[in-house]
Design a protein around this motif. Sequence first.
Motif, PDB file in Angstrom:
ATOM      1  N   SER A  50       0.830  -1.206   0.000  1.00 56.55           N
ATOM      2  CA  SER A  50       0.000   0.000   0.000  1.00 56.55           C
ATOM      3  C   SER A  50       0.865   1.257   0.000  1.00 56.55           C
ATOM      4  O   SER A  50       0.578   2.219  -0.732  1.00 56.55           O
ATOM      5  CB  SER A  50      -0.919  -0.012   1.224  1.00 56.55           C
ATOM      6  N   ARG A  99      -9.312   7.261 -12.055  1.00 56.05           N
ATOM      7  CA  ARG A  99      -9.780   5.884 -12.308  1.00 56.05           C
ATOM      8  C   ARG A  99      -8.660   4.878 -12.041  1.00 56.05           C
ATOM      9  O   ARG A  99      -8.895   3.831 -11.439  1.00 56.05           O
ATOM     10  CB  ARG A  99     -10.282   5.744 -13.751  1.00 56.05           C
ATOM     11  N   GLN A 101      -6.095   5.254 -10.020  1.00 58.11           N
ATOM     12  CA  GLN A 101      -5.877   5.198  -8.574  1.00 58.11           C
ATOM     13  C   GLN A 101      -6.947   4.341  -7.905  1.00 58.11           C
ATOM     14  O   GLN A 101      -6.637   3.474  -7.085  1.00 58.11           O
ATOM     15  CB  GLN A 101      -5.895   6.612  -7.994  1.00 58.11           C
ATOM     16  N   GLN A 102      -8.196   4.563  -8.280  1.00 57.56           N
ATOM     17  CA  GLN A 102      -9.305   3.795  -7.700  1.00 57.56           C
ATOM     18  C   GLN A 102      -9.163   2.310  -8.027  1.00 57.56           C
ATOM     19  O   GLN A 102      -9.333   1.455  -7.158  1.00 57.56           O
ATOM     20  CB  GLN A 102     -10.633   4.339  -8.235  1.00 57.56           C
ATOM     21  N   MET A 103      -8.825   2.012  -9.278  1.00 57.17           N
ATOM     22  CA  MET A 103      -8.699   0.621  -9.705  1.00 57.17           C
ATOM     23  C   MET A 103      -7.569  -0.088  -8.957  1.00 57.17           C
ATOM     24  O   MET A 103      -7.751  -1.197  -8.453  1.00 57.17           O
ATOM     25  CB  MET A 103      -8.438   0.560 -11.216  1.00 57.17           C
ATOM     26  N   GLN A 104      -6.426   0.559  -8.834  1.00 60.13           N
ATOM     27  CA  GLN A 104      -5.292  -0.060  -8.149  1.00 60.13           C
ATOM     28  C   GLN A 104      -5.574  -0.231  -6.655  1.00 60.13           C
ATOM     29  O   GLN A 104      -5.223  -1.245  -6.067  1.00 60.13           O
ATOM     30  CB  GLN A 104      -4.020   0.752  -8.381  1.00 60.13           C
ATOM     31  N   SER A 105      -6.214   0.758  -6.052  1.00 63.98           N
ATOM     32  CA  SER A 105      -6.569   0.650  -4.628  1.00 63.98           C
ATOM     33  C   SER A 105      -7.556  -0.483  -4.399  1.00 63.98           C
ATOM     34  O   SER A 105      -7.414  -1.267  -3.446  1.00 63.98           O
ATOM     35  CB  SER A 105      -7.158   1.963  -4.120  1.00 63.98           C
ATOM     36  N   ASN A 106      -8.560  -0.574  -5.263  1.00 63.26           N
ATOM     37  CA  ASN A 106      -9.549  -1.654  -5.140  1.00 63.26           C
ATOM     38  C   ASN A 106      -8.903  -3.019  -5.330  1.00 63.26           C
ATOM     39  O   ASN A 106      -9.220  -3.967  -4.614  1.00 63.26           O
ATOM     40  CB  ASN A 106     -10.677  -1.472  -6.159  1.00 63.26           C
ATOM     41  N   GLN A 107      -8.003  -3.111  -6.294  1.00 69.71           N
ATOM     42  CA  GLN A 107      -7.325  -4.373  -6.561  1.00 69.71           C
ATOM     43  C   GLN A 107      -6.506  -4.806  -5.345  1.00 69.71           C
ATOM     44  O   GLN A 107      -6.555  -5.977  -4.939  1.00 69.71           O
ATOM     45  CB  GLN A 107      -6.421  -4.221  -7.782  1.00 69.71           C
ATOM     46  N   ARG A 109      -7.004  -3.892  -2.200  1.00 70.88           N
ATOM     47  CA  ARG A 109      -7.935  -4.216  -1.116  1.00 70.88           C
ATOM     48  C   ARG A 109      -8.550  -5.596  -1.323  1.00 70.88           C
ATOM     49  O   ARG A 109      -8.663  -6.387  -0.398  1.00 70.88           O
ATOM     50  CB  ARG A 109      -9.022  -3.144  -1.022  1.00 70.88           C
ATOM     51  N   GLU A 110      -8.934  -5.908  -2.566  1.00 71.76           N
ATOM     52  CA  GLU A 110      -9.520  -7.220  -2.857  1.00 71.76           C
ATOM     53  C   GLU A 110      -8.504  -8.341  -2.608  1.00 71.76           C
ATOM     54  O   GLU A 110      -8.845  -9.375  -2.030  1.00 71.76           O
ATOM     55  CB  GLU A 110     -10.018  -7.275  -4.303  1.00 71.76           C
ATOM     56  N   ASP A 113      -8.164  -8.736   1.101  1.00 74.48           N
ATOM     57  CA  ASP A 113      -9.348  -9.388   1.676  1.00 74.48           C
ATOM     58  C   ASP A 113      -9.324 -10.897   1.456  1.00 74.48           C
ATOM     59  O   ASP A 113      -9.652 -11.671   2.357  1.00 74.48           O
ATOM     60  CB  ASP A 113     -10.634  -8.794   1.084  1.00 74.48           C
TER      61      ASP A 113
END
Length: 170
Positions: A50, A99, A101-107, A109-110, A113
């Motif tokens: 992160s 987009r 930044q959001q995509m990499q952060s979500n990836q 986090r997933e 998880d």
Amino acid sequence: MNMKKIILFVFGAVVLSSCNQEKTAYVNNTKLIQDFKEMKSTEARFTKKSDKLKKELDSIAMQFQKEVQAYQEQSTSMSAAEKQEKESMLMQKQQQLQRQQQMQSNQLREESDVVIDSLITNVKDFVADYGEKNGYTYIFGSNESANIMFAKEGKDITEEVLKALNESVK
């Protein structure tokens, strides 16, 4: 003679009921998960990932800010059409960066998880095996919302389960 039969019956019932007692205990789920060495190393690994991602995204954002500054400095000598074209290009670039930044952060986090859910499942399975091997009928879980409001002293087996869990990973 009847009195002897009654005494033997009562004695037998007491012996049977004492043999039939259920062995119960509980673990502090939060402590068990937080102090599990593999969980700590996993959290450290994802914190490092992160931080690396944040540095990369900050670097890209700084480059974009430089472009915006350069535009602002040059905009006084541009025609209205050139300004409009450059502003449109900068807006599209900003949206693309957001987009990304959001995509990499979500990836990230997933991915985190999935790994953490797997570790939690492993801990649950370990506690179930531990309970079976050690003759427990029930091992309850407690957490900060206090699922266990009271337990007789000695029923908290968190530390011994945690020790065995951490040793099993070596």
